[in-house]
Design an enzyme around this catalytic site. Sequence first.
Site, PDB file in Angstrom:
ATOM      1  N   GLY A 264       0.864  -0.993  -0.133  1.00  0.00           N
ATOM      2  CA  GLY A 264      -0.296   0.036  -0.123  1.00  0.00           C
ATOM      3  C   GLY A 264       0.751   1.369  -0.299  1.00  0.00           C
ATOM      4  N   GLU A 265       0.452   2.149   1.219  1.00  0.00           N
ATOM      5  CA  GLU A 265       1.505   3.435   1.517  1.00  0.00           C
ATOM      6  C   GLU A 265       1.895   3.298   1.962  1.00  0.00           C
ATOM      7  OE1 GLU A 265       3.696   6.549   0.688  1.00  0.00           O
ATOM      8  OE2 GLU A 265       2.008   6.412   2.378  1.00  0.00           O
ATOM      9  N   SER A 266       3.115   3.274   2.528  1.00  0.00           N
ATOM     10  CA  SER A 266       3.418   3.122   4.208  1.00  0.00           C
ATOM     11  C   SER A 266       3.754   4.122   4.936  1.00  0.00           C
ATOM     12  CB  SER A 266       5.535   1.937   3.826  1.00  0.00           C
ATOM     13  OG  SER A 266       6.223   3.661   2.859  1.00  0.00           O
TER      14      SER A 266
ATOM     15  N   CYS B 145       6.294  -5.418   0.351  1.00  0.00           N
ATOM     16  CA  CYS B 145       6.591  -3.976  -0.280  1.00  0.00           C
ATOM     17  C   CYS B 145       6.121  -3.173   1.282  1.00  0.00           C
ATOM     18  CB  CYS B 145       5.336  -3.992  -1.465  1.00  0.00           C
ATOM     19  SG  CYS B 145       5.309  -3.031  -2.988  1.00  0.00           S
TER      20      CYS B 145
ATOM     21  N   ARG C 141      12.697   3.658  -0.692  1.00  0.00           N
ATOM     22  CA  ARG C 141      11.984   3.400  -1.159  1.00  0.00           C
ATOM     23  C   ARG C 141      11.516   4.279  -2.225  1.00  0.00           C
ATOM     24  NH1 ARG C 141       7.653   7.378   2.631  1.00  0.00           N
ATOM     25  NH2 ARG C 141       5.937   6.462   1.290  1.00  0.00           N
TER      26      ARG C 141
ATOM     27  N   ILE D 211       5.439  -2.956  -7.920  1.00  0.00           N
ATOM     28  CA  ILE D 211       4.988  -1.606  -8.123  1.00  0.00           C
ATOM     29  C   ILE D 211       4.840  -0.547  -7.171  1.00  0.00           C
ATOM     30  CG2 ILE D 211       2.477   0.249  -7.260  1.00  0.00           C
ATOM     31  CD1 ILE D 211       1.598  -3.075  -7.912  1.00  0.00           C
ATOM     32  N   ARG D 212       5.815   0.144  -7.538  1.00  0.00           N
ATOM     33  CA  ARG D 212       6.737   1.578  -6.764  1.00  0.00           C
ATOM     34  C   ARG D 212       7.183   0.636  -5.451  1.00  0.00           C
ATOM     35  NH1 ARG D 212       3.476   6.070  -4.344  1.00  0.00           N
ATOM     36  NH2 ARG D 212       5.627   6.497  -4.188  1.00  0.00           N
TER      37      ARG D 212
ATOM     38  N   HIS E 132       4.662  -8.022  -5.152  1.00  0.00           N
ATOM     39  CA  HIS E 132       2.937  -8.654  -4.679  1.00  0.00           C
ATOM     40  C   HIS E 132       2.134  -9.951  -4.950  1.00  0.00           C
ATOM     41  CE1 HIS E 132       1.595  -4.265  -2.860  1.00  0.00           C
ATOM     42  NE2 HIS E 132       2.993  -3.989  -3.574  1.00  0.00           N
TER      43      HIS E 132
ATOM     44  N   GLU F 180       0.202 -11.216  -3.935  1.00  0.00           N
ATOM     45  CA  GLU F 180      -1.439 -11.310  -3.633  1.00  0.00           C
ATOM     46  C   GLU F 180      -1.759 -10.380  -4.526  1.00  0.00           C
ATOM     47  OE1 GLU F 180       0.507  -9.177  -2.834  1.00  0.00           O
ATOM     48  OE2 GLU F 180      -0.385  -7.407  -2.444  1.00  0.00           O
TER      49      GLU F 180
END
Length: 192
Positions: free
Chosen positions: A46-48, A77, A103, A132-133, A168, A170
């Site tokens: 997600g976004e840490s 991630c 990051r 993804i990023r 990822h 999942e």
Amino acid sequence: MRIGILALQGAFAEHRETLSLLGVRAELVRTPGGLEGLDGLILPGGESTSMRRLAAWGGLDGALRDFGSVRPVWGVCAGLILMARRVEDEEPFAGLMDMAVARNAYGRQNESFVADLRLERLGGAPFPGVFIRAPRVTEASPDAEVLARHDGWPVALVQGFLLATSFHPELTPDPRMHAFFLQLCAARAALP
Ligand code: GLN
């Protein structure tokens, strides 16, 4: 076995679906109490920055640290960033795993890619690594086992009962990485 998924932000629902393919009904964790009695925990992607703020706000920061010092945790991630002991240009969060990360080192959102990864421990076909990023693991502990590399950099590591992947699993139909984590959880649960 009771497996939890941190469900503050990010791709938690997808992990739950993959685990259900493996016959495990995972619990969504949003409070320190939600960690009680779990045999393992997934920190999703997600976004840490958002995730660590929400976690600290809910009083989960210390609880996650305590949980991860005795139970299996898998950081994916953004979750990997939360686990790292060193994060370039920012304070670490849980500091559970001895590694340094940078990051967004694999590029921007629109530079996302899928790479076939050789994951010998999973056997069989290459694993589809969705990046993804993603964060780059710039230094890994000599105590960690590198399970897979991409362009020479570690992208999947296990250290004791801690697992980290910069991609990822999942988001793919391949449940082998989740099955691997369940094995770690079962091995830990078998210990006193
Ligand atoms: N770029 C995100 C971060 O730094 C991680 C991206 C992801 O989890 N897919 O938090």
